[in-house]
Design a protein around this motif. Structure first.
Motif, PDB file in Angstrom:
ATOM      1  N   CYS A  57       3.079   0.517  -7.290  1.00 30.59           N
ATOM      2  CA  CYS A  57       1.976  -0.043  -6.510  1.00 30.59           C
ATOM      3  C   CYS A  57       1.030  -0.713  -7.501  1.00 30.59           C
ATOM      4  CB  CYS A  57       1.270   1.054  -5.712  1.00 30.59           C
ATOM      5  SG  CYS A  57       0.148   0.405  -4.440  1.00 30.59           S
ATOM      6  N   ALA A  58       1.482  -1.838  -8.044  1.00 29.68           N
ATOM      7  CA  ALA A  58       0.731  -2.549  -9.076  1.00 29.68           C
ATOM      8  C   ALA A  58      -0.614  -3.012  -8.533  1.00 29.68           C
ATOM      9  CB  ALA A  58       1.540  -3.745  -9.567  1.00 29.68           C
ATOM     10  N   SER A  59      -1.645  -2.934  -9.385  1.00 28.82           N
ATOM     11  CA  SER A  59      -3.008  -3.261  -8.960  1.00 28.82           C
ATOM     12  C   SER A  59      -3.790  -3.851 -10.127  1.00 28.82           C
ATOM     13  CB  SER A  59      -3.710  -1.996  -8.453  1.00 28.82           C
ATOM     14  OG  SER A  59      -5.077  -2.239  -8.188  1.00 28.82           O
ATOM     15  N   GLU A 109       5.875  -0.858   7.831  1.00 29.44           N
ATOM     16  CA  GLU A 109       5.337   0.446   7.435  1.00 29.44           C
ATOM     17  C   GLU A 109       6.453   1.475   7.556  1.00 29.44           C
ATOM     18  OE1 GLU A 109       1.049   0.288   9.509  1.00 29.44           O
ATOM     19  OE2 GLU A 109       2.725  -0.514  10.668  1.00 29.44           O
ATOM     20  N   VAL A 110       6.557   2.359   6.576  1.00 33.36           N
ATOM     21  CA  VAL A 110       7.612   3.361   6.597  1.00 33.36           C
ATOM     22  C   VAL A 110       7.032   4.742   6.330  1.00 33.36           C
ATOM     23  CG1 VAL A 110       9.375   1.702   5.839  1.00 33.36           C
ATOM     24  CG2 VAL A 110       8.172   3.089   4.143  1.00 33.36           C
ATOM     25  N   THR A 111       7.704   5.746   6.854  1.00 31.62           N
ATOM     26  CA  THR A 111       7.297   7.130   6.662  1.00 31.62           C
ATOM     27  C   THR A 111       8.532   8.017   6.714  1.00 31.62           C
ATOM     28  OG1 THR A 111       5.949   8.942   7.549  1.00 31.62           O
ATOM     29  CG2 THR A 111       6.885   7.415   9.137  1.00 31.62           C
ATOM     30  N   ALA A 112       8.414   9.190   6.132  1.00 30.90           N
ATOM     31  CA  ALA A 112       9.510  10.157   6.175  1.00 30.90           C
ATOM     32  C   ALA A 112       9.310  11.175   7.281  1.00 30.90           C
ATOM     33  CB  ALA A 112       9.643  10.869   4.829  1.00 30.90           C
ATOM     34  N   ALA A 113       8.222  11.061   8.026  1.00 31.54           N
ATOM     35  CA  ALA A 113       7.892  12.053   9.057  1.00 31.54           C
ATOM     36  C   ALA A 113       8.115  11.471  10.443  1.00 31.54           C
ATOM     37  CB  ALA A 113       6.445  12.508   8.916  1.00 31.54           C
ATOM     38  N   ALA A 114       8.881  12.163  11.267  1.00 35.05           N
ATOM     39  CA  ALA A 114       9.046  11.755  12.653  1.00 35.05           C
ATOM     40  C   ALA A 114       7.684  11.789  13.334  1.00 35.05           C
ATOM     41  CB  ALA A 114      10.020  12.697  13.362  1.00 35.05           C
ATOM     42  N   GLY A 115       7.302  10.711  13.974  1.00 33.79           N
ATOM     43  CA  GLY A 115       5.987  10.626  14.585  1.00 33.79           C
ATOM     44  C   GLY A 115       4.890  10.269  13.610  1.00 33.79           C
ATOM     45  N   GLY A 116       5.242  10.018  12.352  1.00 30.48           N
ATOM     46  CA  GLY A 116       4.238   9.743  11.327  1.00 30.48           C
ATOM     47  C   GLY A 116       3.522   8.419  11.496  1.00 30.48           C
ATOM     48  N   LEU A 117       4.053   7.526  12.344  1.00 29.22           N
ATOM     49  CA  LEU A 117       3.412   6.233  12.567  1.00 29.22           C
ATOM     50  C   LEU A 117       2.610   6.194  13.860  1.00 29.22           C
ATOM     51  CD1 LEU A 117       6.437   4.001  11.518  1.00 29.22           C
ATOM     52  CD2 LEU A 117       4.262   4.156  10.297  1.00 29.22           C
ATOM     53  N   ASP A 118       2.714   7.233  14.665  1.00 26.76           N
ATOM     54  CA  ASP A 118       2.113   7.207  15.999  1.00 26.76           C
ATOM     55  C   ASP A 118       0.599   7.088  15.971  1.00 26.76           C
ATOM     56  OD1 ASP A 118       4.633   7.417  16.980  1.00 26.76           O
ATOM     57  OD2 ASP A 118       4.489   9.534  17.557  1.00 26.76           O
ATOM     58  N   VAL A 164      -5.767  10.603  -7.524  1.00 29.26           N
ATOM     59  CA  VAL A 164      -5.518   9.334  -6.840  1.00 29.26           C
ATOM     60  C   VAL A 164      -4.656   9.624  -5.625  1.00 29.26           C
ATOM     61  CG1 VAL A 164      -4.408   7.077  -6.987  1.00 29.26           C
ATOM     62  CG2 VAL A 164      -5.735   7.938  -8.926  1.00 29.26           C
ATOM     63  N   ALA A 165      -5.119   9.223  -4.445  1.00 28.38           N
ATOM     64  CA  ALA A 165      -4.397   9.523  -3.213  1.00 28.38           C
ATOM     65  C   ALA A 165      -3.898   8.282  -2.501  1.00 28.38           C
ATOM     66  CB  ALA A 165      -5.295  10.324  -2.264  1.00 28.38           C
ATOM     67  N   GLY A 166      -4.309   7.096  -2.945  1.00 24.78           N
ATOM     68  CA  GLY A 166      -3.863   5.892  -2.257  1.00 24.78           C
ATOM     69  C   GLY A 166      -4.081   4.646  -3.076  1.00 24.78           C
ATOM     70  N   CYS A 167      -3.268   3.642  -2.783  1.00 23.79           N
ATOM     71  CA  CYS A 167      -3.322   2.358  -3.474  1.00 23.79           C
ATOM     72  C   CYS A 167      -3.128   1.254  -2.439  1.00 23.79           C
ATOM     73  CB  CYS A 167      -2.219   2.312  -4.536  1.00 23.79           C
ATOM     74  SG  CYS A 167      -1.792   0.654  -5.149  1.00 23.79           S
ATOM     75  N   ASP A 168      -4.051   0.291  -2.390  1.00 22.55           N
ATOM     76  CA  ASP A 168      -3.946  -0.865  -1.487  1.00 22.55           C
ATOM     77  C   ASP A 168      -4.220  -2.130  -2.286  1.00 22.55           C
ATOM     78  OD1 ASP A 168      -4.144   0.048   1.697  1.00 22.55           O
ATOM     79  OD2 ASP A 168      -5.024   1.515   0.328  1.00 22.55           O
ATOM     80  N   VAL A 169      -3.350  -3.132  -2.170  1.00 21.98           N
ATOM     81  CA  VAL A 169      -3.518  -4.390  -2.886  1.00 21.98           C
ATOM     82  C   VAL A 169      -3.232  -5.542  -1.927  1.00 21.98           C
ATOM     83  CG1 VAL A 169      -2.752  -5.824  -4.827  1.00 21.98           C
ATOM     84  CG2 VAL A 169      -2.831  -3.335  -5.071  1.00 21.98           C
ATOM     85  N   ASP A 170      -4.094  -6.578  -1.933  1.00 22.70           N
ATOM     86  CA  ASP A 170      -3.906  -7.754  -1.079  1.00 22.70           C
ATOM     87  C   ASP A 170      -3.931  -9.006  -1.950  1.00 22.70           C
ATOM     88  OD1 ASP A 170      -4.348  -9.992   0.686  1.00 22.70           O
ATOM     89  OD2 ASP A 170      -4.913  -8.570   2.241  1.00 22.70           O
ATOM     90  N   ALA A 214       0.837  -1.197   0.000  1.00 20.56           N
ATOM     91  CA  ALA A 214       0.000   0.000   0.000  1.00 20.56           C
ATOM     92  C   ALA A 214       0.869   1.243   0.000  1.00 20.56           C
ATOM     93  CB  ALA A 214      -0.923   0.010   1.221  1.00 20.56           C
ATOM     94  N   ALA A 215       0.371   2.291  -0.643  1.00 23.08           N
ATOM     95  CA  ALA A 215       1.037   3.598  -0.639  1.00 23.08           C
ATOM     96  C   ALA A 215      -0.032   4.666  -0.577  1.00 23.08           C
ATOM     97  CB  ALA A 215       1.891   3.779  -1.902  1.00 23.08           C
ATOM     98  N   HIS A 216       0.128   5.608   0.359  1.00 21.51           N
ATOM     99  CA  HIS A 216      -0.831   6.691   0.514  1.00 21.51           C
ATOM    100  C   HIS A 216      -0.113   8.020   0.579  1.00 21.51           C
ATOM    101  CE1 HIS A 216      -4.805   4.714   1.183  1.00 21.51           C
ATOM    102  NE2 HIS A 216      -3.990   3.675   1.247  1.00 21.51           N
ATOM    103  N   GLN A 217      -0.538   8.934  -0.259  1.00 19.79           N
ATOM    104  CA  GLN A 217       0.135  10.221  -0.374  1.00 19.79           C
ATOM    105  C   GLN A 217       0.064  10.995   0.938  1.00 19.79           C
ATOM    106  OE1 GLN A 217      -1.044  12.522  -3.769  1.00 19.79           O
ATOM    107  NE2 GLN A 217       0.975  13.402  -3.883  1.00 19.79           N
ATOM    108  N   GLY A 218       1.241  11.466   1.360  1.00 20.78           N
ATOM    109  CA  GLY A 218       1.317  12.275   2.559  1.00 20.78           C
ATOM    110  C   GLY A 218       1.327  11.492   3.850  1.00 20.78           C
ATOM    111  N   THR A 219       1.265  10.152   3.779  1.00 16.90           N
ATOM    112  CA  THR A 219       1.253   9.363   5.007  1.00 16.90           C
ATOM    113  C   THR A 219       2.321   8.275   4.955  1.00 16.90           C
ATOM    114  OG1 THR A 219      -0.566   8.004   4.123  1.00 16.90           O
ATOM    115  CG2 THR A 219      -1.165   9.859   5.518  1.00 16.90           C
ATOM    116  N   ILE A 220       1.910   7.004   4.810  1.00 16.93           N
ATOM    117  CA  ILE A 220       2.870   5.917   4.890  1.00 16.93           C
ATOM    118  C   ILE A 220       2.810   5.012   3.660  1.00 16.93           C
ATOM    119  CG2 ILE A 220       2.727   5.905   7.420  1.00 16.93           C
ATOM    120  CD1 ILE A 220       1.064   3.329   7.165  1.00 16.93           C
ATOM    121  N   GLU A 221       3.848   4.197   3.529  1.00 13.35           N
ATOM    122  CA  GLU A 221       3.883   3.088   2.588  1.00 13.35           C
ATOM    123  C   GLU A 221       4.053   1.821   3.409  1.00 13.35           C
ATOM    124  OE1 GLU A 221       6.273   5.759  -0.753  1.00 13.35           O
ATOM    125  OE2 GLU A 221       7.089   3.807  -0.155  1.00 13.35           O
TER     126      GLU A 221
END
Length: 354
Positions: free
Chosen positions: A225-227, A146-155, A240-246, A124-131
Motif C-alpha cells: 500500500c505505497a504512499s 473491494e474484497v474481504t475474507a469475511a462473509a458479510g464483511g461488505l454489507d 498503523v491500522a489503515g492506508c488510503d491513497v488517491d 486502500a487497506a484496513h486491518q480487520g476489514t477490507i482492501e
C-alpha cells in the motif's frame, strides 16, 4: 452540515447512552468522505481548480524530521514519472492463494489490477476489514473493487459514488451484474475463490465494458500500500491500522491518509495532500513540533505541520462535529506522529515515496 457530518453526528446520537462503535463510524466516514472527494473532482474538472477548495501547501524535503529548508525539486525537475503503481510485495501470497490474509496487514494489498491494461486511481487497506482498488481501463469509467475474507464483511460498507442505501440486503455472490435502482450505476459481487468475497461497482451503465474492466483484476499477486507519507514514530501502544491513497488526478494532485489506532475506540489520522499548482499556505503557527512551526485548530481537532510548500500534513485527532468524543490521543501524541512522518521527495515521482 454536510452529508459526512450528518452521518457521523447520527452515529454519535445513536450511541449517546453507550459506547461508540468506532468501526462503524470509521466505515461510514471513510466512504462518505471519499464520495465527497469524487464530487469535488467532478465539479472542478482539474487539480488546479481543486486547490482553491483544498487549500494545500507542499513538500520541503523527504524527511520532515531532519532536512529543514531544502527543496526536493526545482525548475529543472525531470519529466513527470508515469502514474503510480503499487509495488509488488515480495514473498507475500495473493488473495487467491491465501484469502484469509485479506485485511490482515494494513500496508499490503493482496490483489490488484494488471498495470499493462489498467491505470490505478486509488487503493486502500484496513486491518480487520477490507482492501480496495479503484482503477480505469483506457478512457472507461472508473471501477471500484473491494474484497474481504469475511462473509458479510461488505454489507456495512456504503458503495463509493452510489447512494448510501444501495447495500440493504446481504449480497448474492453469484457473479451477476445488477443495475442500481434509481441511480446510474452497476454492481457485481462474486467469489474469486472460496473464502474470498469481492464487490465491484461503477457509475457507468455499459455492462459489457464493466465486465471487461473486472477481467483486468489480479488475485494471484500482492502489492504494498505505497504512499507518499509514512509514519516512523507512533504514540505508545498505537499501531498503523489503515492506508488510503488517491492518485486519480496525478501528477497535479495526490492525497493519502494513514489511520492510527489504539484500543477499540481510539483513532487518529495522518493526512497528506499535495497540489502542484499551489505555492504556499498557512505560515503562522501557534505551536512547535520538533522545532518546526505547527498550527493547532481552535477546536483542538487537528494539528498541522507548517512550512511544507504544496503539501498539507495534518494529524487529525477527532472529527470536528458537535458531540464528537475525544479520540484518546493527545496533542503531544499528534506532534510525535508529525515529527516522525517521512514524506515523498517529489510527490510526482513515485520512486521518491518513502
Amino acid at each position: 452540515m454536510t452529508d459526512l457530518d450528518q452521518r457521523i453526528a447520527s452515529v454519535l446520537r445513536e450511541r449517546a447512552e453507550g459506547e461508540i462503535d468506532a468501526r462503524r463510524l470509521l466505515r461510514g466516514s471513510r466512504a462518505l468522505g471519499r464520495r465527497r472527494q469524487i464530487r469535488r473532482r467532478a465539479a472542478a474538472g482539474t487539480a488546479l481548480a481543486l486547490v482553491g477548495v483544498l487549500g494545500f501547501v507542499g513538500v520541503v524535503r523527504a524527511d520532515v524530521g531532519g532536512l529543514a529548508g531544502r527543496l526536493p525539486w526545482t525548475a529543472t525537475t525531470p519529466a513527470v514519472a508515469p502514474p503510480p503503481v503499487p509495488p509488488l510485495a515480495g514473498g507475500v501470497p495473493g488473495a487467491a492463494t491465501e484469502p484469509t490474509l485479506v485485511g490482515s496487514d494494513p500496508q499490503v494489498l493482496h490483489f490488484g489490477v494488471d498495470p499493462d491494461r489498467a491505470r490505478y486511481l486509488s487503493w486502500a487497506a484496513h486491518q480487520g476489514t477490507i482492501e480496495s482498488v479503484r482503477f480505469s481501463v483506457g478512457a472507461g469509467t472508473p471501477v471500484l473493487v473491494e474484497v474481504t475474507a469475511a462473509a458479510g464483511g461488505l454489507d456495512d460498507f456504503p458503495v463509493e459514488g452510489l447512494p448510501v442505501d444501495v447495500v440493504r440486503d446481504p449480497l448474492p455472490f453469484d457473479g451477476s451484474i445488477r443495475p442500481v435502482s434509481g441511480s446510474a450505476g452497476l454492481l457485481m459481487s462474486w467469489q474469486p475463490v472460496p473464502g474470498l468475497y469481492a464487490r465491484a461497482s461503477t457509475t457507468d451503465l455499459d455492462q459489457s465494458a464493466f465486465r471487461r474492466a473486472v477481467d483486468v483484476l489480479r488475485f494471484d499477486t500482492a502489492r504494498r500500500c505505497a504512499s507518499p507519507v509514512r509514519p516512523t514514530e507512533l504514540p505508545t501502544g498505537a499501531r498503523v491500522a489503515g492506508c488510503d491513497v488517491d492518485v486519480s488526478s496525478f501528477p497535479g494532485l495526490v492525497t493519502a491518509e494513514v489511520t492510527i489506532n489504539r484500543a477499540r475506540t481510539q483513532y487518529m489520522w495522518l493526512r497528506y495532500r499535495y497540489a502542484s499548482h499551489v505555492a504556499g499556505g498557512r505560515t503562522e503557527g501557534n505551536r512547535t513540533v520538533a522545532g518546526r512551526p505547527a498550527y493547532l485548530s481552535p477546536d483542538g481537532t487537528s494539528l498541522e505541520l507548517l512550512g511544507l510548500p504544496r503539501v498539507d500534513l495534518i494529524a487529525q485527532l477527532r472529527w470536528a462535529v458537535a458531540g464528537a468524543e475525544p479520540s484518546g490521543f493527545t496533542e503531544a501524541e499528534a506532534g510525535t506522529l508529525l515529527a516522525g512522518a517521512k514524506v515523498a521527495g517529489n510527490p510526482a515521482d513515485p520512486q521518491t515515496w518513502p
